[in-house]
Design a protein around this motif. Sequence first.
Motif, PDB file in Angstrom:
ATOM      1  N   ALA A  63      12.782   3.633   2.462  1.00 21.73           N
ATOM      2  CA  ALA A  63      12.658   5.312   2.780  1.00 21.73           C
ATOM      3  C   ALA A  63      12.092   6.679   2.176  1.00 21.73           C
ATOM      4  N   GLN A  64      12.166   5.894   0.488  1.00 19.26           N
ATOM      5  CA  GLN A  64      11.058   7.372  -0.700  1.00 19.26           C
ATOM      6  C   GLN A  64       9.596   7.462  -0.807  1.00 19.26           C
ATOM      7  N   SER A  65       9.430   5.836  -0.512  1.00 20.30           N
ATOM      8  CA  SER A  65       8.034   5.244  -0.036  1.00 20.30           C
ATOM      9  C   SER A  65       6.999   5.716   0.841  1.00 20.30           C
ATOM     10  N   ALA A  66       6.632   6.475   0.949  1.00 19.61           N
ATOM     11  CA  ALA A  66       5.312   6.985   2.245  1.00 19.61           C
ATOM     12  C   ALA A  66       5.062   6.051   2.489  1.00 19.61           C
ATOM     13  N   MET A  67       3.953   5.419   1.082  1.00 17.19           N
ATOM     14  CA  MET A  67       2.881   3.957   2.150  1.00 17.19           C
ATOM     15  C   MET A  67       4.167   2.890   2.378  1.00 17.19           C
ATOM     16  N   ALA A  68       5.114   2.226   1.671  1.00 17.77           N
ATOM     17  CA  ALA A  68       6.278   1.518   2.209  1.00 17.77           C
ATOM     18  C   ALA A  68       7.117   1.327   3.840  1.00 17.77           C
ATOM     19  N   PHE A  69       7.238   3.205   3.213  1.00 17.79           N
ATOM     20  CA  PHE A  69       7.897   3.551   5.374  1.00 17.79           C
ATOM     21  C   PHE A  69       6.174   2.882   6.033  1.00 17.79           C
ATOM     22  N   ASN A  70       5.684   3.504   6.335  1.00 14.00           N
ATOM     23  CA  ASN A  70       4.573   3.240   7.016  1.00 14.00           C
ATOM     24  C   ASN A  70       3.971   1.705   7.034  1.00 14.00           C
ATOM     25  N   VAL A  71       3.939   0.883   6.440  1.00 11.17           N
ATOM     26  CA  VAL A  71       3.549  -0.295   6.424  1.00 11.17           C
ATOM     27  C   VAL A  71       4.222  -0.436   7.553  1.00 11.17           C
TER      28      VAL A  71
END
Length: 206
Positions: A63-71
């Motif tokens: 939730a806090q990491s934009a890259m992880a969330f988008n992946v």
Amino acid sequence: MSFVTFLLAAFVLAVTPGPGIAYVVARTVSSGRREGLASCLGTGVGGMAHVLAAALGLSVLVAQSAMAFNVVKYVGAAYLIFLGIRILMSRDGAAQSVEASGSKGVHRAFLEGIVVEVLNVKTALFFLAFLPQFTSQPEPLMPQLVMLGSICVALNTAVDVVAVFAAQKLLDSGPARAARARWLTRFSGGTMVGLGIFLGLARRES
């Protein structure tokens, strides 16, 4: 009273249509009740993966990491759209008999059910936002999250199983089985494509 409120909220959310219900209904229509029930077990296992992730704090990182969330978001959205299009383009899927469902089909339905649920980033964010509201501060947090999450998954799986039997009963009743199968296939496939698009447009703050 808090636990009763939790049960009511969890039940309402369980009966709300989502990728899991659309997938198990599509599996039931295309390949029969065995694969439908196998897909229910798969979505249940995928749901428990989200529960454990929330309990361990992995959902917070996503939730806090934009890259992880988008992946996770785009992979999950693409997979739902892929499954929906595959269902819509299947000409003979609705005509398959239950006897045609072998162990390979059941195994595949189970694995795809896991993937459908695991890649649903909205489920991860839901558990992260919903479950902590019903925990007790003096008690250890992780066991509470696992218990509450397991109840949510059990309710979701129960609703999926009911959807499988309802779809099978609808197909078995009356002479218009082929027409009903085509309608359910189009509805399930279209729902999965729509949910995939919705998931792809989801914002991190939601």
